[in-house]
Design a protein around this motif. Sequence first.
Motif, PDB file in Angstrom:
ATOM      1  N   TRP A   1       0.817  -1.205   0.000  1.00  0.00           N
ATOM      2  CA  TRP A   1       0.000   0.000   0.000  1.00  0.00           C
ATOM      3  C   TRP A   1       0.852   1.258   0.000  1.00  0.00           C
ATOM      4  N   ARG A   2       1.986   1.239   0.689  1.00  0.00           N
ATOM      5  CA  ARG A   2       2.884   2.387   0.623  1.00  0.00           C
ATOM      6  C   ARG A   2       3.387   2.603  -0.790  1.00  0.00           C
ATOM      7  N   THR A   3       3.642   1.496  -1.489  1.00  0.00           N
ATOM      8  CA  THR A   3       4.143   1.581  -2.856  1.00  0.00           C
ATOM      9  C   THR A   3       3.084   2.132  -3.807  1.00  0.00           C
TER      10      THR A   3
ATOM     11  N   PHE B   1       0.885   4.412  -3.099  1.00  0.00           N
ATOM     12  CA  PHE B   1       0.991   5.864  -2.936  1.00  0.00           C
ATOM     13  C   PHE B   1       2.283   6.386  -3.573  1.00  0.00           C
ATOM     14  N   GLY B   2       3.360   5.613  -3.438  1.00  0.00           N
ATOM     15  CA  GLY B   2       4.636   6.027  -4.004  1.00  0.00           C
ATOM     16  C   GLY B   2       4.597   6.135  -5.518  1.00  0.00           C
TER      17      GLY B   2
ATOM     18  N   SER C   1       5.421   9.749  -7.162  1.00  0.00           N
ATOM     19  CA  SER C   1       6.586   9.895  -8.034  1.00  0.00           C
ATOM     20  C   SER C   1       6.182   9.928  -9.503  1.00  0.00           C
TER      21      SER C   1
ATOM     22  N   ASN D   1       9.517   2.650  -7.538  1.00  0.00           N
ATOM     23  CA  ASN D   1       8.172   2.350  -7.053  1.00  0.00           C
ATOM     24  C   ASN D   1       7.409   1.425  -7.997  1.00  0.00           C
TER      25      ASN D   1
ATOM     26  N   ALA E   1       0.371   6.942   3.296  1.00  0.00           N
ATOM     27  CA  ALA E   1       0.671   7.996   2.329  1.00  0.00           C
ATOM     28  C   ALA E   1       1.881   8.813   2.793  1.00  0.00           C
TER      29      ALA E   1
ATOM     30  N   ALA F   1       5.010   7.007   2.123  1.00  0.00           N
ATOM     31  CA  ALA F   1       5.374   7.094   0.708  1.00  0.00           C
ATOM     32  C   ALA F   1       6.094   8.401   0.406  1.00  0.00           C
TER      33      ALA F   1
ATOM     34  N   THR G   1       9.958   8.629  -0.898  1.00  0.00           N
ATOM     35  CA  THR G   1      10.285   9.309  -2.152  1.00  0.00           C
ATOM     36  C   THR G   1      11.337  10.383  -1.930  1.00  0.00           C
TER      37      THR G   1
END
Length: 296
Positions: free
Chosen positions: A41-43, A45-46, A50, A188, A215, A218, A222
């Motif tokens: 889930w972090r990815t 958003f990443g 990005s 990402n 979020a 993320a 980044t």
Amino acid sequence: MRANPAIAFAVATAGIAVFASMDAVMKAQSLLIGAYSAMLWRTVFGVALSGAAFAVTRPRWPSRIEIKLHVARGAAAGVSVVLFFWGLTRVPMAQGVALTFIAPLIALFLAAVVLRERVGRTAVIASLIAFAGVLVILLGQARAEMGPDAFRGALAILAAAVLYAVNLILLRRQALAARPIEIAFFTNVVFLGVYAIGAPFLLVWPAPGQWPWLAFAAVLATVSILALAWAYARAEASYLAPVEYTAFIWASILGWLVFGERVQPLTVLGAALIVIGCVIAARRSPPPAPSVEAAM
């Protein structure tokens, strides 16, 4: 690219501090839904964050060689991160980060083999001093009881450290061939591709209150990638590798503030040795960064 090596070292240090803050956020989320789901889930958003920045800058599409670098580093880093957070939910932050410090030592000598960088005596001495600090820390941790779950967590983090060392070397080659925002975006994208494989079997849906934290993680990830990519484009991997040791300082502070993890006196002594090693490494004068063609 040319830049004052001290500036590159300072930017890399800031990148590690931001990354450590992200570690604290991700440990909290991993305790709730597991390391795999938290990273996926972090990815997501990443990729959105990005990707938007990548599109706005209107970059050229990377070449086939650059795509291969993105995929290779993204795969190594993606697996490394999941292993690290899985282990971090089973050991204190300071101890978990200390175990990863084997990575810069591996990277130091991989740089000589893979990138054909000259590893000077000062760099070796600096890394050994910092690593001595890690041994002091582990000596203090050994006095505490570690159950089988903590032992498995430690093994996972050691495996993550080996993959992270490979990631550092590939980042050096990647940073010479691509801009930081391109690296952040493709990192990402590759992460998401790797994690999507297990989604039908392992994915857990976060609670509503977790979305802002994922979020935020993320954003921190980044920013950290951008800072490290900028630094690695301007200084040798063997020169910047010891900066990874500063992560222990931040892990100790955040572990205490966020999770109530106490730092032992031997941990403080080890941290002092780590800082000394980093200062020695930062004061040496590295040769100019090679061209992109030389690194490919």
